[in-house]
Enzyme design. Structure first.
Site, PDB file in Angstrom:
ATOM      1  N   CYS A  77      58.089   8.935 -13.281  1.00  0.00           N
ATOM      2  CA  CYS A  77      58.552   7.563 -13.509  1.00  0.00           C
ATOM      3  C   CYS A  77      59.558   7.359 -14.639  1.00  0.00           C
ATOM      4  O   CYS A  77      60.667   6.886 -14.428  1.00  0.00           O
ATOM      5  CB  CYS A  77      57.362   6.653 -13.827  1.00  0.00           C
ATOM      6  SG  CYS A  77      55.985   6.766 -12.695  1.00  0.00           S
TER       7      CYS A  77
ATOM      8  N   HIS B 139      58.326   0.638 -18.984  1.00  0.00           N
ATOM      9  CA  HIS B 139      58.043   2.075 -19.118  1.00  0.00           C
ATOM     10  C   HIS B 139      59.144   2.852 -19.829  1.00  0.00           C
ATOM     11  O   HIS B 139      59.345   4.041 -19.582  1.00  0.00           O
ATOM     12  CB  HIS B 139      57.769   2.695 -17.733  1.00  0.00           C
ATOM     13  CG  HIS B 139      56.857   3.895 -17.811  1.00  0.00           C
ATOM     14  ND1 HIS B 139      56.764   4.846 -16.822  1.00  0.00           N
ATOM     15  CD2 HIS B 139      56.011   4.311 -18.786  1.00  0.00           C
ATOM     16  CE1 HIS B 139      55.900   5.774 -17.173  1.00  0.00           C
ATOM     17  NE2 HIS B 139      55.429   5.469 -18.369  1.00  0.00           N
TER      18      HIS B 139
ATOM     19  N   ASP C  79      61.342   5.433  -7.562  1.00  0.00           N
ATOM     20  CA  ASP C  79      61.659   6.111  -8.838  1.00  0.00           C
ATOM     21  C   ASP C  79      61.373   7.601  -8.796  1.00  0.00           C
ATOM     22  O   ASP C  79      61.843   8.358  -9.638  1.00  0.00           O
ATOM     23  CB  ASP C  79      60.909   5.456 -10.007  1.00  0.00           C
ATOM     24  CG  ASP C  79      59.404   5.685  -9.944  1.00  0.00           C
ATOM     25  OD1 ASP C  79      58.854   5.907  -8.837  1.00  0.00           O
ATOM     26  OD2 ASP C  79      58.757   5.621 -11.011  1.00  0.00           O
TER      27      ASP C  79
HETATM   28 CA    CA Z   1      56.816   6.537 -10.301  1.00  0.00          CA
END
Ligand code: CA
Length: 474
Positions: free
Chosen positions: A83, A141, A293
């Protein structure tokens, strides 16, 4: 004659100008010139889990609308197999290895090194300087420290959460503030934020994110915008409401069924955003990109990367080749499939190249404007080489423009011909020694521009404790 024609046309333009109302607002002028940009990111969605890549058991009619109205990149990649580094590459348009971003960060709100370094600019930074209003809806994130907050990284608006995933049901959001969570798992339970304000959410998370995206599109119909719609679906935990689960009574595997419901909820949301664009007359002036992603973590969330080898976290195609489609009505032909290898880093370059009066990004981008490759009959490939590295495992991958791929797993070398075998089955390195040497050299040259990871990752909490004396949970 030419001079006469010029004088005549000048007079004509002047006469015409007299009839044009003078009070055209600046925002309207900008909108007339520059397209809106919507980047929709799914989280851990498998290569084969959208209709446009052949999915049979989960209908995605709305995501497929983007593909039908534009191009499907059958060899669309992300710049990392998990990610956070993938998002760092996407938003900066740069190989994130250049700035040591090669791990999913630990969730530490007190550590400003744990995320996207301030030396980097995001797409929102650069578009903001060009008059765009930018919003992140969903998963960030890229750092939980306040200096790394999306509102400090070019976004004017934020609705979502700072960690790498989240609980989907509002009753599970029991922690008041981002700082109240120790580690990634606990961050999943923090209440959502609207900018810096705590939200008392009542909807299923995916529906809430879709609602906010639609409202942003509605609010910005008079000015160019950049919407980064980062769903955390269908990333674990696997949670869906009856509304979506009921659509998949035919799927017997409970994990796959819940996963399907989560993908379906996201697909509904994409449909709501597209409908709002249509309703507000913005569809033709909006670049819309959809991608995942990273590849699906098959055993974890029930995703399907077929026919690719490997899954999330791998340098095989199953980790880095993702569902990827782009629409720009009138600029990109409809129903197009583009087979040559491209990478998510190209998104920033493509957008920037098609914005009038855009200011230059501070750092050089690694991507390529894809528009010329989609609109002309050139057979040239956008990239001579694409590169991946997983520093901690000593793994690499290189894909050439001829779609030969070298995989390095520590000291073992493999070479595949993706055109012949998309599933990376037959190692042909013994027949391709010259190419292998060439790719080895290309990798060495490329790596000179990269640095070692700058922060410890999610699986390195023990080392972090030794280094900083702070206990961080996973
Ligand atoms: Ca991911």
């Amino acid at each position: 004659m030419r001079k006469l024609l010029f004088m005549f046309s000048t007079a004509f333009v002047l006469a015409l100008a007299a009839f044009i109302p003078k009070k055209v607002s600046k925002s309207v002028e900008l909108k007339a010139q520059n397209p809106n940009v919507i980047v929709i990111v799914a989280d851990d969605l498998g290569y084969n889990d959208v209709g446009f890549n052949g999915c049979q058991d989960i209908p995605t009619p709305h995501i497929d609308r983007i593909a039908k109205a534009g191009v499907v990149f059958s060899s669309g990649h992300v710049s990392f197999g998990v990610c956070s580094p993938s998002r760092a590459g996407l938003l900066t348009g740069r190989y994130q290895y250049r700035f040591g971003y090669e791990r999913n960060p630990l969730y530490v709100t007190a550590d400003s090194t744990m995320g996207l370094p301030l030396t980097e600019e995001t797409m929102a930074d650069v578009l903001g300087r060009s008059g765009y209003n930018s919003m992140l809806v969903g998963k960030w994130h890229l750092g939980a420290h306040k200096a790394l907050h999306p509102l400090k990284r070019g976004f004017n608006e934020f609705f979502g959460f700072l960690g790498g995933g989240h609980q989907y049901f509002p009753e599970n959001l029991t922690l008041q503030n981002p700082e109240d969570a120790n580690g990634e798992g606990e961050s999943y339970r923090t209440k959502l934020n609207r900018n810096y304000t705590v939200v008392e959410e009542t909807e299923y998370l995916t529906d809430a994110l879709s609602r906010e995206a639609v409202a942003f599109v509605e609010r910005n119909k008079q000015k160019p915008f950049f919407l980064y719609l980062a769903y955390n679906a269908p990333h674990a935990p696997l949670q869906a409401t009856e509304k979506y689960l009921n659509r998949f009574e035919n799927i017997k595997n409970p994990k796959r069924r819940t996963y399907a419901a989560m993908v379906s909820a996201m697909d509904d949301g994409v449909g709501r955003v597209l409908d709002k664009l249509k309703e507000t007359g913005q569809m033709d002036n909006t670049i819309i990109i959809f991608l995942s992603d990273n590849g699906g973590p098959v055993s974890d969330n029930g995703s399907n990367n077929a026919p690719l080898r490997g899954q999330k976290g791998s340098v095989f195609e199953g980790g880095i080749r993702v569902p990827f489609a782009m629409q720009w009505t009138g600029k990109i032909p409809a129903n197009l499939t583009y087979d040559k290898p491209i990478i998510a880093l190209d998104i920033f370059s493509t957008v920037l190249a098609n914005i009038q009066g855009a200011t230059k990004p501070k750092n050089p981008l690694d991507g390529t404007d894809l528009l010329p490759y989609l609109t002309t009959k050139t057979n040239k490939a956008p990239h001579d080489f694409l590169f991946w590295r997983m520093y901690d495992r000593g793994n690499y991958a290189i894909i050439t423009k001829e779609e030969k791929k070298m995989v390095v797993l520590k000291d073992s070398l493999y070479l595949y011909d993706l055109k012949k075998e998309i599933n990376e089955k037959t190692n042909i390195i013994d027949n391709e020694k010259t190419l292998a040497d060439e790719l080895g050299k290309a990798r060495t040259t490329w790596e000179k521009g990269m640095i070692a990871p700058t922060f410890l990752g999610l699986t390195q909490a023990e080392e972090y404790k030794k280094l900083k004396g702070v206990t961080v949970k996973n």
